[in-house]
Design a protein around this motif. Structure first.
Motif, PDB file in Angstrom:
ATOM      1  N   LEU A 140       0.833  -1.209   0.000  1.00 13.62           N
ATOM      2  CA  LEU A 140       0.000   0.000   0.000  1.00 13.62           C
ATOM      3  C   LEU A 140       0.866   1.257   0.000  1.00 13.62           C
ATOM      4  CD1 LEU A 140      -2.839  -1.039   2.491  1.00 13.62           C
ATOM      5  CD2 LEU A 140      -3.109  -0.554   0.044  1.00 13.62           C
ATOM      6  N   ILE A 141       1.974   1.224   0.725  1.00 11.54           N
ATOM      7  CA  ILE A 141       2.904   2.361   0.694  1.00 11.54           C
ATOM      8  C   ILE A 141       3.492   2.524  -0.703  1.00 11.54           C
ATOM      9  CG2 ILE A 141       5.106   3.220   1.577  1.00 11.54           C
ATOM     10  CD1 ILE A 141       4.399   1.847   4.253  1.00 11.54           C
ATOM     11  N   LEU A 142       3.863   1.396  -1.322  1.00 15.84           N
ATOM     12  CA  LEU A 142       4.365   1.456  -2.700  1.00 15.84           C
ATOM     13  C   LEU A 142       3.298   2.003  -3.636  1.00 15.84           C
ATOM     14  CD1 LEU A 142       6.445   0.837  -4.899  1.00 15.84           C
ATOM     15  CD2 LEU A 142       5.577  -1.520  -4.942  1.00 15.84           C
ATOM     16  N   ALA A 143       2.044   1.590  -3.440  1.00 16.26           N
ATOM     17  CA  ALA A 143       0.950   2.100  -4.275  1.00 16.26           C
ATOM     18  C   ALA A 143       0.801   3.606  -4.114  1.00 16.26           C
ATOM     19  CB  ALA A 143      -0.348   1.389  -3.915  1.00 16.26           C
ATOM     20  N   TRP A 144       0.957   4.096  -2.882  1.00 16.91           N
ATOM     21  CA  TRP A 144       0.873   5.544  -2.654  1.00 16.91           C
ATOM     22  C   TRP A 144       1.997   6.268  -3.390  1.00 16.91           C
ATOM     23  CZ3 TRP A 144       4.155   9.064  -0.165  1.00 16.91           C
ATOM     24  CH2 TRP A 144       3.597  10.326   0.089  1.00 16.91           C
ATOM     25  N   LEU A 145       3.202   5.700  -3.376  1.00 20.62           N
ATOM     26  CA  LEU A 145       4.322   6.307  -4.093  1.00 20.62           C
ATOM     27  C   LEU A 145       4.066   6.328  -5.604  1.00 20.62           C
ATOM     28  CD1 LEU A 145       7.324   4.738  -2.137  1.00 20.62           C
ATOM     29  CD2 LEU A 145       6.556   7.129  -2.069  1.00 20.62           C
ATOM     30  N   LEU A 146       3.533   5.219  -6.132  1.00 19.27           N
ATOM     31  CA  LEU A 146       3.211   5.187  -7.561  1.00 19.27           C
ATOM     32  C   LEU A 146       2.150   6.227  -7.904  1.00 19.27           C
ATOM     33  CD1 LEU A 146       3.141   1.333  -8.204  1.00 19.27           C
ATOM     34  CD2 LEU A 146       4.842   2.957  -9.039  1.00 19.27           C
ATOM     35  N   HIS A 147       1.184   6.387  -7.003  1.00 22.72           N
ATOM     36  CA  HIS A 147       0.142   7.387  -7.252  1.00 22.72           C
ATOM     37  C   HIS A 147       0.715   8.797  -7.253  1.00 22.72           C
ATOM     38  CE1 HIS A 147      -3.652   9.473  -7.150  1.00 22.72           C
ATOM     39  NE2 HIS A 147      -3.355  10.015  -5.986  1.00 22.72           N
ATOM     40  N   ARG A 148       1.544   9.110  -6.258  1.00 19.32           N
ATOM     41  CA  ARG A 148       2.077  10.467  -6.130  1.00 19.32           C
ATOM     42  C   ARG A 148       3.139  10.775  -7.180  1.00 19.32           C
ATOM     43  NH1 ARG A 148       1.430  13.455  -1.519  1.00 19.32           N
ATOM     44  NH2 ARG A 148       2.463  15.029  -2.826  1.00 19.32           N
ATOM     45  N   LEU A 149       4.023   9.817  -7.449  1.00 15.78           N
ATOM     46  CA  LEU A 149       5.170  10.090  -8.304  1.00 15.78           C
ATOM     47  C   LEU A 149       4.923   9.789  -9.773  1.00 15.78           C
ATOM     48  CD1 LEU A 149       8.003   8.634  -6.020  1.00 15.78           C
ATOM     49  CD2 LEU A 149       7.177  10.991  -6.160  1.00 15.78           C
ATOM     50  N   VAL A 150       3.936   8.954 -10.071  1.00 13.65           N
ATOM     51  CA  VAL A 150       3.693   8.560 -11.460  1.00 13.65           C
ATOM     52  C   VAL A 150       2.320   9.035 -11.932  1.00 13.65           C
ATOM     53  CG1 VAL A 150       3.493   6.615 -13.059  1.00 13.65           C
ATOM     54  CG2 VAL A 150       5.203   6.554 -11.240  1.00 13.65           C
ATOM     55  N   GLU A 151       1.271   8.636 -11.219  1.00 11.15           N
ATOM     56  CA  GLU A 151      -0.075   8.950 -11.701  1.00 11.15           C
ATOM     57  C   GLU A 151      -0.378  10.444 -11.658  1.00 11.15           C
ATOM     58  OE1 GLU A 151      -3.062   5.303 -11.222  1.00 11.15           O
ATOM     59  OE2 GLU A 151      -2.532   6.216  -9.305  1.00 11.15           O
ATOM     60  N   GLN A 152      -0.087  11.083 -10.550  1.00 11.30           N
ATOM     61  CA  GLN A 152      -0.438  12.502 -10.442  1.00 11.30           C
ATOM     62  C   GLN A 152       0.264  13.376 -11.479  1.00 11.30           C
ATOM     63  OE1 GLN A 152      -0.066  13.813  -6.350  1.00 11.30           O
ATOM     64  NE2 GLN A 152      -2.101  13.081  -5.843  1.00 11.30           N
ATOM     65  N   PRO A 153       1.554  13.159 -11.791  1.00 16.23           N
ATOM     66  CA  PRO A 153       2.159  13.987 -12.845  1.00 16.23           C
ATOM     67  C   PRO A 153       1.704  13.611 -14.260  1.00 16.23           C
ATOM     68  CG  PRO A 153       3.835  13.063 -11.383  1.00 16.23           C
ATOM     69  CD  PRO A 153       2.557  12.362 -11.085  1.00 16.23           C
ATOM     70  N   LEU A 154       1.548  12.296 -14.531  1.00 16.73           N
ATOM     71  CA  LEU A 154       1.321  11.864 -15.911  1.00 16.73           C
ATOM     72  C   LEU A 154      -0.142  11.842 -16.328  1.00 16.73           C
ATOM     73  CD1 LEU A 154       3.889   8.951 -16.444  1.00 16.73           C
ATOM     74  CD2 LEU A 154       4.034  11.329 -17.152  1.00 16.73           C
ATOM     75  N   THR A 155      -1.039  11.574 -15.397  1.00 20.50           N
ATOM     76  CA  THR A 155      -2.445  11.443 -15.775  1.00 20.50           C
ATOM     77  C   THR A 155      -2.993  12.699 -16.433  1.00 20.50           C
ATOM     78  OG1 THR A 155      -2.902   9.743 -14.113  1.00 20.50           O
ATOM     79  CG2 THR A 155      -4.781  11.040 -14.894  1.00 20.50           C
ATOM     80  N   PRO A 156      -2.836  13.894 -15.851  1.00 17.94           N
ATOM     81  CA  PRO A 156      -3.373  15.078 -16.532  1.00 17.94           C
ATOM     82  C   PRO A 156      -2.688  15.358 -17.859  1.00 17.94           C
ATOM     83  CG  PRO A 156      -2.113  15.706 -14.584  1.00 17.94           C
ATOM     84  CD  PRO A 156      -2.268  14.230 -14.534  1.00 17.94           C
ATOM     85  N   ARG A 157      -1.414  15.032 -17.980  1.00 21.35           N
ATOM     86  CA  ARG A 157      -0.715  15.271 -19.243  1.00 21.35           C
ATOM     87  C   ARG A 157      -1.238  14.354 -20.341  1.00 21.35           C
ATOM     88  NH1 ARG A 157       5.618  15.907 -17.197  1.00 21.35           N
ATOM     89  NH2 ARG A 157       5.248  17.687 -15.803  1.00 21.35           N
ATOM     90  N   LEU A 158      -1.450  13.092 -20.007  1.00 22.15           N
ATOM     91  CA  LEU A 158      -1.995  12.168 -21.008  1.00 22.15           C
ATOM     92  C   LEU A 158      -3.421  12.541 -21.385  1.00 22.15           C
ATOM     93  CD1 LEU A 158      -0.695   8.669 -19.832  1.00 22.15           C
ATOM     94  CD2 LEU A 158      -0.023   9.928 -21.876  1.00 22.15           C
ATOM     95  N   ARG A 159      -4.213  12.932 -20.385  1.00 21.39           N
ATOM     96  CA  ARG A 159      -5.588  13.330 -20.690  1.00 21.39           C
ATOM     97  C   ARG A 159      -5.608  14.531 -21.615  1.00 21.39           C
ATOM     98  NH1 ARG A 159      -7.312  13.874 -15.851  1.00 21.39           N
ATOM     99  NH2 ARG A 159      -8.268  11.829 -15.627  1.00 21.39           N
ATOM    100  N   LYS A 160      -4.719  15.471 -21.379  1.00 19.97           N
ATOM    101  CA  LYS A 160      -4.653  16.659 -22.231  1.00 19.97           C
ATOM    102  C   LYS A 160      -4.148  16.294 -23.619  1.00 19.97           C
ATOM    103  CE  LYS A 160      -2.651  21.314 -22.407  1.00 19.97           C
ATOM    104  NZ  LYS A 160      -1.768  22.288 -21.707  1.00 19.97           N
ATOM    105  N   ALA A 161      -3.134  15.442 -23.699  1.00 20.47           N
ATOM    106  CA  ALA A 161      -2.543  15.092 -24.982  1.00 20.47           C
ATOM    107  C   ALA A 161      -3.531  14.339 -25.870  1.00 20.47           C
ATOM    108  CB  ALA A 161      -1.280  14.260 -24.771  1.00 20.47           C
ATOM    109  N   PHE A 162      -4.244  13.377 -25.298  1.00 20.69           N
ATOM    110  CA  PHE A 162      -5.171  12.574 -26.095  1.00 20.69           C
ATOM    111  C   PHE A 162      -6.541  13.227 -26.236  1.00 20.69           C
ATOM    112  CE2 PHE A 162      -2.015   9.365 -25.054  1.00 20.69           C
ATOM    113  CZ  PHE A 162      -1.935   8.653 -26.224  1.00 20.69           C
ATOM    114  N   GLY A 163      -6.808  14.225 -25.417  1.00 19.25           N
ATOM    115  CA  GLY A 163      -8.101  14.887 -25.477  1.00 19.25           C
ATOM    116  C   GLY A 163      -8.157  16.057 -26.423  1.00 19.25           C
ATOM    117  N   ARG A 164      -7.025  16.422 -27.024  1.00 15.78           N
ATOM    118  CA  ARG A 164      -6.997  17.561 -27.923  1.00 15.78           C
ATOM    119  C   ARG A 164      -7.761  17.250 -29.195  1.00 15.78           C
ATOM    120  NH1 ARG A 164      -0.613  19.115 -27.182  1.00 15.78           N
ATOM    121  NH2 ARG A 164      -0.826  20.354 -25.282  1.00 15.78           N
TER     122      ARG A 164
END
Length: 374
Positions: free
Chosen positions: A350-374
């Motif tokens: 669960l701690i590893l999952a939190w790190l993946l969420h903070r360090l990977v999902e939070q930075p990349l998710t909005p960028r991918l949504r913006k890139a593919f949503g254009r």
């Protein structure tokens, strides 16, 4: 109101004008659904790490039935957490896809699934490549195929044991996009989608035609359809048609769950489960999602449930393979008892999952949504 055209007369000063109705507020987040997601993920983790009582575990060094003599049979039902996931997915995808364009729907799915998935594939591959880890890594070619999330249909070895469920989810997204998102979501169209998918699944099972079975997934379709039906209840209130969709999907779903997971005690395979136990777990899953849909859990509005929901997906991705590594390390190298190893492993994941969420999902998710949503 349509904007005034160039030739339209401007309203006279002081004339009565129509004020647009205030826009409805976005629906409140169903935090109880986030909590149920995490419970389903923990169920699957209990199965993978402590419920396969019919096999010798390389992580534990013996059968989980030896490590958990009183709990391993209960853990064996944890694999049904996947079926509960599918019910939740039907509800959430119908809710999030309602009123979206195909581009926005696709962008949201890519942005939601891929960042943590890519990170999990790379992380598990690297850990399994370590010389002191006894579990075998997949070939470099298969690892690269896994980055597409299409390793299951093309026949490559899987990096993540749970990724077969993502292939199931992808086919659901495709069907929902084709028959609901592209033409535009309406209550009638969603009802026809549920009815048509149900009949297609029955026909596929009856005919045994493999291409149709591959497309409509008769063994898993009822769970998604049940979730969609429960969203109709949530959005439009009590309705005989929506409840008919839910009840028929539950009846078919429990049948497929029993057919796929029940084995006689003498032929247990990974674990022995009773048919009544399987039916009970599936039923509880449906009842809990229905109660959330009907607002019975509005009191469960704690913010930490949103965090729990955010951790669920990365935890689900890494828990099995990295869980084996952690169990072997803690149990066989440090000699910790199994009753301490299992909760310590889950907490660490669960701690590893939190790190993946903070360090990977939070930075990349909005960028991918913006890139593919254009």
């Amino acid at each position: 109101m349509k904007p005034a055209t160039a030739g339209a007369a401007a309203p006279r000063a002081g004339a009565h004008t129509v004020v647009p109705a205030p826009r409805k507020a976005a629906p409140a987040r169903l935090r109880a659904l986030d909590g149920l997601r995490l419970i389903a993920a923990l169920m699957v983790a209990a199965y993978h790490l402590g419920g396969r009582s019919g096999e010798i575990s390389a992580a534990w060094g013996s059968s989980p039935a030896v490590q958990f003599p009183s709990m391993s049979q209960l853990f064996a039902y944890g694999c049904l957490g996947v079926h509960i996931f599918f019910v939740i997915s039907g509800f959430v995808i119908c809710m999030s896809g309602w009123g979206r364009s195909l581009r926005a729907f696709t962008a949201s799915r890519i942005a939601r699934l891929m960042p943590a998935y890519w990170a999990a594939v790379v992380l598990v591959t690297l850990v399994f490549a370590l010389p002191w880890v006894i579990f075998e890594a997949v070939s470099p070619s298969d690892m690269l195929v896994n980055l597409t999330m299409l390793q299951e249909p093309v026949g490559s070895d899987r990096v993540l044991g749970v990724c077969w469920t993502l292939w199931v989810e992808m086919r659901f997204y495709l069907l929902f996009a084709l028959f609901v998102v592209i033409p535009g979501a309406t209550r009638q169209r969603v009802v026809f989608f549920c009815a048509g998918w149900t009949m297609a699944g029955v026909l596929a099972q009856a005919s045994g035609w493999e291409p149709l079975k591959l497309a409509v997934m008769p063994e898993y379709a009822p769970f998604f359809i049940g979730g969609v039906g429960l969203y109709l209840v949530h959005r439009f209130g009590h309705d005989a048609t929506a409840w008919a969709i839910v009840i028929s999907s539950w009846l078919l779903g429990q049948h497929y769950a029993v057919a796929g997971l029940w084995r006689p005690a003498a032929d247990a395979g990974f674990a022995y489960r009773s048919s009544l136990g399987i039916i009970a777990v599936v039923t509880v899953g449906y009842v809990l999602v229905a109660a959330i849909a009907l607002g019975r859990f509005q009191w469960a509005n704690w913010r930490w449930l949103t965090v729990a929901g955010a951790l669920t997906y990365p935890f689900y991705l890494v828990h099995e393979h990295l869980g084996w590594v952690a169990v072997r390390f803690l149990h066989r190298h440090f000699g910790l008892p199994s009753w301490a190893v299992l909760p310590l492993t889950v907490i660490g994941l669960l701690i590893l999952a939190w790190l993946l969420h903070r360090l990977v999902e939070q930075p990349l998710t909005p960028r991918l949504r913006k890139a593919f949503g254009r």
